[in-house]
Design an enzyme around this catalytic site. Structure first.
Site, PDB file in Angstrom:
ATOM      1  N   CYS A  34       0.839  -1.201   0.000  1.00 22.68           N
ATOM      2  CA  CYS A  34       0.000   0.000   0.000  1.00 22.68           C
ATOM      3  C   CYS A  34       0.879   1.258   0.000  1.00 22.68           C
ATOM      4  CB  CYS A  34      -0.970  -0.037   1.178  1.00 22.68           C
ATOM      5  SG  CYS A  34      -2.349   1.120   1.006  1.00 22.68           S
TER       6      CYS A  34
ATOM      7  N   HIS B 100      -3.354  -5.149  -0.116  1.00 26.18           N
ATOM      8  CA  HIS B 100      -2.905  -5.700   1.167  1.00 26.18           C
ATOM      9  C   HIS B 100      -2.903  -7.225   1.111  1.00 26.18           C
ATOM     10  CE1 HIS B 100      -2.805  -1.991   3.651  1.00 26.18           C
ATOM     11  NE2 HIS B 100      -3.723  -1.566   2.798  1.00 26.18           N
TER      12      HIS B 100
ATOM     13  N   GLU C 128      -1.425  -9.279   2.898  1.00 26.73           N
ATOM     14  CA  GLU C 128      -1.385  -9.903   4.226  1.00 26.73           C
ATOM     15  C   GLU C 128      -2.748 -10.409   4.681  1.00 26.73           C
ATOM     16  OE1 GLU C 128      -1.564  -5.354   5.131  1.00 26.73           O
ATOM     17  OE2 GLU C 128      -0.837  -6.689   3.550  1.00 26.73           O
TER      18      GLU C 128
END
Length: 544
Positions: free
Chosen positions: A381, A507, A509
């Site tokens: 990001c 993102h 993750e």
């Protein structure tokens, strides 16, 4: 018809209700039951999207674009089941909904009160999850601690819930703490007794007690707790401190948590298949050589601000038979001490997301160091945006380049506001949120890692790469390895000739799982292992 489990906490905050909820979800799923988990948060914010990460921790984004509590990340990672905006409820969202109904006249002139209107709205949200998730069991975690004023409407709502369904269709679990008093050399049960007394005073009798402790709880103590709290001894479940949260489901399984819950719910206790999870924990306990990873952030005062990033790194290390040696590096300190002083010896650098000017120059310096020292780098990001700024300033000749977020008057806004964000006024829930497709370019590092032409990733941002500078970047050595299907938005970049240098606007993750690490994180760790003095690593393609 779905069954319902409610999890409350007592004695202290941060007792681990979220991990208990996620662990129970894992154990139920291992027996073939479909599970959905929701979180009831007692704060007045409509959602955590505008809250400081230092106060609240990370904001976890669901597939449908909800900004939610970090516990939903635990739920998804443990159960490998996607949650939605329905799974996150706050006091603010409840009051907002009730007030909107009152303004529309839905209550036909009636006096709007906490009971029945607020508690009724809470119960409706729980029923809505059951109706929309196809779950056999809906687990609800109630935030806060029993005795808090803020939690009272939620506790009253789950008490009332027993009138909505049969008593065999719901179970109450209370998570509590047994503190150890060093001077007396013993665990104390009195705080647990008082916490259960408080819960009973509002009409809730727990069916199961999960007792947190840092040492063994004897059978005699379990009988004492059960006797004072009106719970069978077998339903007093010890939960000792674990070396990893991923070991907790195995511990709770051994202590019989799932068996007791299924008994209360009158559900069959099918054979459990936790073999893959056991293998995961075995790898965690027996890791290979350590890789040193620097996480360069601006919110490192609270590790939970980057919880999903850290977990994604752990997942990748498990898959690569590596041990994670994580170094928290303050971006602002790099500005004063220099990148070399703080990053020397690192095997990889991660720059995660964030907002605002503070620490940006430190992140840019860290990225330049990773690029010039040929150290594996992953930007997420804002990490991608600062990587773009670093290249523009130091390689593309645009010394005054920056993001329009950081300097609206910059002559070179290499990062600018998305067109659809131009007229947005409110901050909450208005970013580009949720899952979007990303087209992966062939013959790129990204294509090797993903092994696919189109992937779906979760986003949370307002700013994006400025296409006015796209050709300049391509000509100077940047590779756009991922973009929106129409080619308009740059979603993923990488550098030619670098061992591993990639950054994404999304993102990744949020999609990493304990047994299925995200390709970008696994690729980073694989590249970091190549720097170890004596640790041959199989090519990453053989891992898939």
């Amino acid at each position: 018809m779905a069954k319902f489990v409610f999890i409350t906490g007592g004695v202290v905050s941060s007792i681990g209700k979220g991990i208990v909820a996620a662990s129970l979800g894992r154990l139920l799923k291992s027996r073939g039951y479909n599970v959905s988990i929701l979180k009831l948060d007692p704060y007045l914010n409509v959602d955590p999207g505008t809250m400081s990460p230092i106060q609240h921790g990370e904001v976890f984004v669901t597939e449908d674009g909800a900004e939610t509590d970090l516990d939903l990340g635990h739920y998804e990672r443990f159960t490998d089941t996607a949650m939605s905006r329905l799974n996150s409820v706050t006091t603010g969202s409840i009051y907002q909904a009730v007030i909107n109904k009152e303004r529309r006249g839905d209550y036909n002139g009636g006096t709007v009160q906490v009971i029945p209107h607020i508690t009724g709205e809470i119960r409706e949200r729980i029923h809505r999850v059951a109706a929309n998730s196809n779950a056999d069991v809906v687990i609800t975690e109630i935030g806060g601690t029993v005795g808090d004023i803020e939690s009272l409407p939620f506790l009253e709502a789950i008490r009332e819930f027993s009138g909505d369904v049969g008593r065999n269709d719901l179970a109450y679990i209370h998570v509590t703490l047994l503190p150890f008093i060093g001077t007396s050399g013993e665990l104390k049960t009195k705080p647990t007794q008082h916490s259960v007394k408080e819960l009973r005073s509002i009409g809730i009798q727990p069916d199961v007690l999960v007792c947190r402790s840092d040492r063994t709880i004897s059978e005699e103590m379990k009988r004492k707790i059960g006797g004072f709290c009106g719970v069978p001894t077998r339903a007093v479940i010890p939960s000792l401190d674990a070396e990893s949260i991923y070991a907790v489901p195995l511990t709770l399984e051994q202590e019989g948590l799932c068996r007791e819950v299924l008994d209360v719910l009158d559900l069959t206790d099918h054979d459990s298949d936790m073999a893959a999870w056991q293998e995961l924990v075995h790898k965690l306990r027996n890791p290979g050589p350590a890789v040193k990873v620097a996480l360069v952030g601006k919110y490192i005062q609270l590790n939970d601000a980057y919880l999903s990033v850290v977990e994604a790194l752990r997942h990748a290390c498990i898959a690569q038979d590596a041990s994670l040696d994580l170094h928290w590096v303050c971006a602002e300190q790099i500005e004063s001490d220099g990148a070399q002083a703080l990053l020397k010896g690192m095997d990889a650098v991660v720059v995660p997301g964030g907002f605002g000017n503070r620490g940006v120059d430190g992140k840019i310096a860290a990225i330049r160091w990773a690029r010039e020292q040929r150290v594996p780098f992953l930007g997420l990001c804002l990490g991608m945006q600062t990587a773009v700024i670093e290249w523009a300033r130091n390689q593309a000749g645009l010394t005054e380049a920056t993001s329009a977020e950081l300097d609206a008057g910059t002559p070179h806004p290499v990062i600018h506001l998305l067109p659809e964000q131009q007229d947005v006024v409110d901050l909450g829930g208005t970013m580009r949120l949720g899952v979007y497709p990303c087209r992966i370019a062939p013959d790129t590092l990204a294509h090797r890692l993903y092994g696919d032409q189109v992937v779906y990733e979760r986003h949370r941002h307002r700013y994006e790469f400025n296409n006015a500078y796209r050709n300049l970047f391509l000509e100077s050595g940047y590779v756009v390895s991922g973009s929106s299907p129409d080619g308009r938005l740059v979603e993923l970049i990488e550098l030619k000739g670098h061992p591993f240098f990639t950054a994404c606007q999304y993102h990744p993750e949020f999609l990493s799982r304990p047994g299925r690490p995200h390709p970008l994180f696994q690729g980073l760790i694989e590249a970091a292992q190549q720097r170890l003095p004596s640790s041959p690593v199989e090519a990453i393609q053989t891992q898939r």
